[in-house]
Design an enzyme around this catalytic site. Sequence first.
Site, PDB file in Angstrom:
ATOM      1  N   PRO A 125       2.664   4.839   1.136  1.00 28.73           N
ATOM      2  CA  PRO A 125       3.343   5.178   2.394  1.00 28.73           C
ATOM      3  C   PRO A 125       2.374   5.776   3.413  1.00 28.73           C
ATOM      4  CG  PRO A 125       4.585   5.994   0.501  1.00 28.73           C
ATOM      5  CD  PRO A 125       3.265   5.524  -0.018  1.00 28.73           C
ATOM      6  N   GLU A 174      -4.723  33.782  -9.204  1.00 27.06           N
ATOM      7  CA  GLU A 174      -5.468  32.886  -8.304  1.00 27.06           C
ATOM      8  C   GLU A 174      -6.971  33.035  -8.483  1.00 27.06           C
ATOM      9  OE1 GLU A 174      -3.989  30.602  -6.863  1.00 27.06           O
ATOM     10  OE2 GLU A 174      -1.940  31.330  -7.111  1.00 27.06           O
ATOM     11  N   GLY A 216       0.818  -1.199   0.000  1.00 22.08           N
ATOM     12  CA  GLY A 216       0.000   0.000   0.000  1.00 22.08           C
ATOM     13  C   GLY A 216       0.849   1.244   0.000  1.00 22.08           C
TER      14      GLY A 216
END
Length: 598
Positions: A191, A415, A189
């Site tokens: 980390p 942004e 799986g």
Amino acid sequence: MGYAIIAIFGVFLLQGLIMDLQRTDQIPFSEFEKQLDEGNIERVTVGSETLDGIYSEPVDGKTEFVTRRVQGDIVDQLEEAGVEYDGKVETDFWTGMLSWIIPLGIFFALWYFVIRRMMQQGGPGGQLMQIGKSNARVSYEQDTGTSFEDVAGIDEAREELEELVAFLKNPQGYGRLGAKVPKGVLLAGPPGTGKTLVARAMAGEAAVPFFYINGSEFVQMFVGVGAARVRDLFKQANEHAPAIIFIDELDALGAARNSQPGMAGGGNDEKEQTLHQLLVELDGFDPKSGLLVLGATNRAEILDPALLRAGRFDRHVTVPRPDKKGRIDILGVHARKVKLADGVNFEAIARLTAGFSGADLENLVNEAALLATRREADAVEQVDFTAAIERLVAGSEKKNRPMSEEERVRVAYHELGHAYLGLALPGADPVQKVSIVPRSIGALGYTLQRPIGDRFLMTRAELIDKITVLLGGRAAEAVFFEDISTGAADDLQKVTQMARAVVAQYGMTDTLGLIAYEDGQQTQGGLPQALRGRDHGDETARLIDETARKIVDDAYDRAKGMIETARSRIDTAAQRLLEEETLSESDLRSQLAPEPAT
């Protein structure tokens, strides 16, 4: 050799110090004659080289003295002065012995308690003294301090491992019907999902010895050392069976072997011998003895096929990132250690942390506690968890990083381009916040978007919407400024990866059809993607590039068109963002009020 040379010089130095200490009260012979003439000497013991005596009256607070004897008839002088005298039998044996024994004892103790211990623990030279010995750290049940109560968010993996715990508790009873428990279990799986934690929990639940070692600790510079350590590890474990052997980062030891030495995943002689010995040991022990081998890896795809076949690591347990329910459970486990305020909603936090691993959530709880402590709160509140999520996703604020006014304006429009498209497009993740405060990850500003739940599938329209949102910053610069900047570099990398995935992995274009030209994995069969080559020709590669570019160009034109229609609203929102530096979701919706996407 260096230590021996230093020790020899040290012995002679300490000998000199001892002799100096013995002569601390020595006076010149002329001072002795002066005191003798004044009648201030009561008694003298005459030696071959020294005179030891007692003053009649103390001199400088001292009542005794030592002086070196000078050639001459000292006896006549003493008789003439009427001083009582005597001779002494001299031997330097004990003095010489002490002057050698004390320094040697000091350096031997230094060797034994400092240098020898350091070498045994892997310090300089320690590898030579520990060749063939396993570095496995053994901890018994009372030392692990972990049980299945501490494991949350991986219910399916836990269920598969619970029957192995039952076997460890009762090996004979569990095999009464002839069933054999797997020799090896591979935990695979991403980390931080809890592979080591669940292995320690198994040992804690079964109350058996737990042998932990990292795969890289087997691989040494000397050929054959790793194999000897594998043998030593299994020998120790068999002596303590039933027991659990846990090999973390198994891919460091068991990566696939290749015919071309030096290639990634292939091995030198040492790695291959170590892997061969591990395969032999896995074949050699009887599972009825109660010995269980657990391996953990983040990259199961690069492991050697011989390691994964039946009879070795024959059960594979996937430990995935937790879903929403799992994240709620994990937050509850880690929140036991902190003081929470009333009203903390783990479900709301879990919605904002899609994709977080168990280790990420543990770090999140700790960051929230640190933020609450920093603001001198009595308990950790919901606002602390929200700020911690933002800190983990975008990095810490760098308010002292200077930006010119021109850069602040450009970043604000950039942004807001992302934010407007994120609010307007249905396939985009919800916008949580927009800020032009620089962050530690190197961003001059950021648009925080988090999915509100777990997603396992995405449609082509949703992928195109995400690409469009990523291009919103560059599109806003093109609309509002005469020139574009380098601020979209990271956005363009993500856009390129997503567009190529649409074309070459997911088969979502008519031009190239339902063929997967790329697998999306960085490694396959032990080889990195750059070394594997491609499975298609130059013409197909050209079509992939052209089709991916067309997807990006169409999304960019779409982004520019949508921003053009909202130009006045973005202008207004930009002025407010420049004043306040941060706008929340509610502020953005009130300022931008996006029209439905077309």
